[in-house]
Design an enzyme around this catalytic site. Structure first.
Site, PDB file in Angstrom:
ATOM      1  N   LEU A 149       6.505  -6.494  -8.941  1.00 10.60           N
ATOM      2  CA  LEU A 149       6.215  -6.201 -10.349  1.00 10.60           C
ATOM      3  C   LEU A 149       7.165  -5.113 -10.850  1.00 10.60           C
ATOM      4  CD1 LEU A 149       2.304  -6.203 -10.100  1.00 10.60           C
ATOM      5  CD2 LEU A 149       3.750  -8.001 -11.080  1.00 10.60           C
ATOM      6  N   TYR A 194       9.053  -7.105  -1.879  1.00 12.63           N
ATOM      7  CA  TYR A 194       8.404  -5.848  -2.268  1.00 12.63           C
ATOM      8  C   TYR A 194       8.782  -5.493  -3.702  1.00 12.63           C
ATOM      9  CZ  TYR A 194      12.487  -2.773  -0.950  1.00 12.63           C
ATOM     10  OH  TYR A 194      13.693  -2.145  -0.830  1.00 12.63           O
ATOM     11  N   TYR A 202       4.616   5.695   4.938  1.00 18.88           N
ATOM     12  CA  TYR A 202       3.859   5.893   3.696  1.00 18.88           C
ATOM     13  C   TYR A 202       2.863   7.039   3.853  1.00 18.88           C
ATOM     14  CZ  TYR A 202       5.673   1.227   2.475  1.00 18.88           C
ATOM     15  OH  TYR A 202       6.478   0.139   2.214  1.00 18.88           O
ATOM     16  N   ASP A 251       0.223  -4.918   3.712  1.00 15.99           N
ATOM     17  CA  ASP A 251       1.459  -4.309   4.206  1.00 15.99           C
ATOM     18  C   ASP A 251       1.381  -2.798   4.074  1.00 15.99           C
ATOM     19  OD1 ASP A 251       4.467  -4.615   4.872  1.00 15.99           O
ATOM     20  OD2 ASP A 251       4.443  -3.288   3.135  1.00 15.99           O
ATOM     21  N   THR A 271       0.817  -1.228   0.000  1.00 15.76           N
ATOM     22  CA  THR A 271       0.000   0.000   0.000  1.00 15.76           C
ATOM     23  C   THR A 271       0.846   1.271   0.000  1.00 15.76           C
ATOM     24  OG1 THR A 271      -0.144   0.015   2.409  1.00 15.76           O
ATOM     25  CG2 THR A 271      -1.913  -1.121   1.239  1.00 15.76           C
ATOM     26  N   TRP A 272       2.022   1.204  -0.594  1.00 18.50           N
ATOM     27  CA  TRP A 272       2.821   2.417  -0.723  1.00 18.50           C
ATOM     28  C   TRP A 272       2.083   3.391  -1.655  1.00 18.50           C
ATOM     29  CZ3 TRP A 272       5.566   4.685  -4.916  1.00 18.50           C
ATOM     30  CH2 TRP A 272       6.357   5.784  -4.516  1.00 18.50           C
ATOM     31  N   GLN A 323      11.573  -8.254   4.772  1.00 20.22           N
ATOM     32  CA  GLN A 323      10.924  -7.737   3.561  1.00 20.22           C
ATOM     33  C   GLN A 323      11.977  -7.038   2.700  1.00 20.22           C
ATOM     34  OE1 GLN A 323       7.779  -4.260   2.444  1.00 20.22           O
ATOM     35  NE2 GLN A 323       7.093  -5.641   4.037  1.00 20.22           N
TER      36      GLN A 323
HETATM   37  P1  NAP Z   1       4.938  -3.161  -7.367  1.00 17.75           P
HETATM   38  O1  NAP Z   1       3.955  -3.811  -6.518  1.00 17.75           O
HETATM   39  O2  NAP Z   1       6.036  -3.964  -7.979  1.00 17.75           O
HETATM   40  O3  NAP Z   1       4.226  -2.375  -8.569  1.00 17.75           O
HETATM   41  C1  NAP Z   1       3.130  -1.540  -8.383  1.00 17.75           C
HETATM   42  C2  NAP Z   1       2.719  -1.017  -9.750  1.00 17.75           C
HETATM   43  O4  NAP Z   1       2.313  -2.105 -10.554  1.00 17.75           O
HETATM   44  C3  NAP Z   1       1.547  -0.053  -9.705  1.00 17.75           C
HETATM   45  O5  NAP Z   1       1.822   0.971 -10.640  1.00 17.75           O
HETATM   46  C4  NAP Z   1       0.354  -0.894 -10.151  1.00 17.75           C
HETATM   47  O6  NAP Z   1      -0.602  -0.137 -10.865  1.00 17.75           O
HETATM   48  C5  NAP Z   1       1.021  -1.873 -11.088  1.00 17.75           C
HETATM   49  N1  NAP Z   1       0.286  -3.149 -11.130  1.00 17.75           N
HETATM   50  C6  NAP Z   1      -0.218  -3.843 -10.087  1.00 17.75           C
HETATM   51  N2  NAP Z   1      -0.807  -4.961 -10.497  1.00 17.75           N
HETATM   52  C7  NAP Z   1      -0.690  -4.982 -11.846  1.00 17.75           C
HETATM   53  C8  NAP Z   1      -1.127  -5.871 -12.850  1.00 17.75           C
HETATM   54  N3  NAP Z   1      -1.790  -6.989 -12.549  1.00 17.75           N
HETATM   55  N4  NAP Z   1      -0.846  -5.573 -14.158  1.00 17.75           N
HETATM   56  C9  NAP Z   1      -0.158  -4.452 -14.472  1.00 17.75           C
HETATM   57  N5  NAP Z   1       0.283  -3.569 -13.561  1.00 17.75           N
HETATM   58  C10 NAP Z   1       0.025  -3.825 -12.259  1.00 17.75           C
HETATM   59  O7  NAP Z   1       5.685  -1.943  -6.628  1.00 17.75           O
HETATM   60  P2  NAP Z   1       5.691  -1.316  -5.175  1.00 17.75           P
HETATM   61  O8  NAP Z   1       4.444  -0.584  -4.879  1.00 17.75           O
HETATM   62  O9  NAP Z   1       6.986  -0.582  -5.078  1.00 17.75           O
HETATM   63  O10 NAP Z   1       5.840  -2.566  -4.194  1.00 17.75           O
HETATM   64  C11 NAP Z   1       4.750  -3.188  -3.587  1.00 17.75           C
HETATM   65  C12 NAP Z   1       4.669  -2.885  -2.115  1.00 17.75           C
HETATM   66  O11 NAP Z   1       5.853  -3.245  -1.441  1.00 17.75           O
HETATM   67  C13 NAP Z   1       4.516  -1.393  -1.762  1.00 17.75           C
HETATM   68  O12 NAP Z   1       3.228  -0.917  -2.030  1.00 17.75           O
HETATM   69  C14 NAP Z   1       4.902  -1.405  -0.300  1.00 17.75           C
HETATM   70  O13 NAP Z   1       3.848  -1.901   0.502  1.00 17.75           O
HETATM   71  C15 NAP Z   1       6.050  -2.405  -0.316  1.00 17.75           C
HETATM   72  N6  NAP Z   1       7.375  -1.732  -0.416  1.00 17.75           N
HETATM   73  C16 NAP Z   1       8.215  -1.848   0.640  1.00 17.75           C
HETATM   74  C17 NAP Z   1       9.469  -1.246   0.606  1.00 17.75           C
HETATM   75  C18 NAP Z   1      10.361  -1.415   1.794  1.00 17.75           C
HETATM   76  O14 NAP Z   1      11.379  -0.714   1.892  1.00 17.75           O
HETATM   77  N7  NAP Z   1      10.057  -2.305   2.699  1.00 17.75           N
HETATM   78  C19 NAP Z   1       9.892  -0.508  -0.509  1.00 17.75           C
HETATM   79  C20 NAP Z   1       9.022  -0.415  -1.592  1.00 17.75           C
HETATM   80  C21 NAP Z   1       7.767  -1.037  -1.541  1.00 17.75           C
HETATM   81  P3  NAP Z   1      -2.009   0.390 -10.237  1.00 17.75           P
HETATM   82  O15 NAP Z   1      -1.678   0.924  -8.869  1.00 17.75           O
HETATM   83  O16 NAP Z   1      -2.443   1.398 -11.223  1.00 17.75           O
HETATM   84  O17 NAP Z   1      -2.951  -0.774 -10.149  1.00 17.75           O
END
Ligand code: NAP
Length: 269
Positions: free
Chosen positions: A197, A194, A55, A50, A20-21, A166
């Protein structure tokens, strides 16, 4: 939905959850859609959510709290404390503030967001154990910790298990394969991927068309299927759009074969 062990805790959590970032920063229609997307994900079994105090300065937690108001008991709720709050008192205060924003009595997993070079891990983990003892969190995890830092974190928890780390992992971002992934596999620590995608940069042209057709998967589904192939992996893709949530929820309904997993891994080496 497939379930996997959360480290040695005995708890089993969904292999695909929701990140949910960057949610909760908007108002009106966009905000409503983000809430609807999380609710839909819960309905479809992605009951691991998460978030982090960092965030949107708490706005993600507030939105998640709103989205889970009617389903708290079904959800495995994970949040994180930021390194600037790693002193004993600040950890306790941060957790209480997160709990308040989320509108819950406790969180399921409380994670150290990044390692800190300023505050000794022993002090931070003492506070984490206090949070377990007082029922504010059920489990303790870390995020972005190297092998050495993970070992120190484990050693600083005499009364609890370190259940998860994570870290960034996707088919295009694979540095953890060198040492952290095998270490966590051996130590039975769950690895929560994390950006599974690659933050939305899906390498569509590099994914074999015949494999997508064979398994009737979209490129995102194949990426999530691949990322969760190793035993300790859990993935938390973020999706603001309901169509994406629906796609992600069924990403592991069918498992790719070991031969296809290996071929795909090799293609992206
Ligand atoms: P991600 O999940 O790899 O990618 C998110 C992107 O992918 C969004 O633009 C989303 O678009 C798109 N998407 C999602 N499902 C899709 C699908 N089925 N087909 C095509 N595109 C799709 O990137 P992230 O947000 O960086 O990582 C996920 C989570 O990990 C974060 O939200 C956070 O909770 C966590 N995180 C943790 C850290 C850490 O330091 N611990 C760092 C970064 C992230 P839409 O939103 O338009 O659907």
């Amino acid at each position: 939905m497939e379930f996997r062990p959360l480290g040695r805790s005995g708890e089993r959590i969904p292999v695909v959850g929701m990140g949910t970032w960057a949610v909760g920063n908007s108002t009106g229609e966009q905000r409503n859609n983000e809430i609807k997307a999380i609710k839909r994900g819960i309905e479809l079994g992605m009951k691991l959510i998460d978030t982090a105090e960092m965030y949107g300065h708490g706005r993600s937690e507030t939105l998640v709290g709103e989205a889970i108001r009617d389903s708290r008991d079904e959800v495995f709720l994970a949040t994180k404390v930021s390194p600037e709050h790693f002193s004993y008192d600040d950890v306790i205060r941060s957790c209480e503030a997160s709990i308040q924003r989320l509108g819950v009595k406790f969180v399921d997993l409380y994670q150290l967001h990044w390692p800190s070079s300023r505050i000794p891990i022993q002090e931070t983990m003492k506070a984490m154990e206090e949070l377990v003892a007082t029922g504010k969190t059920r489990y303790v995890g870390v995020s972005n910790f190297s092998v050495e830092q993970t070992m120190q974190a484990q050693e600083s928890l005499p009364k609890s298990e370190l259940v998860s780390n994570q870290v960034r992992y996707s088919i295009t971002s694979r540095s953890i394969e060198a040492d952290l992934l095998p270490f966590c596999e051996k130590e039975k620590i769950a690895v929560i991927a994390y950006s599974p995608l690659d933050t939305g940069n899906i390498p569509i042209s590099r994914l074999p068309k015949d494999m997508l057709e064979k398994y009737e998967m979209t490129p995102a589904q194949l990426m999530l299927n691949w990322v969760t192939y190793p035993e300790p992996m859990i993935a938390i893709p973020k999706a603001g759009r309901i169509s994406h949530v629906e796609e992600n929820a069924s990403a592991v309904d069918v498992r790719i074969s070991q031969a296809d997993y290996r071929a795909l891994s090799k293609r992206f080496e």
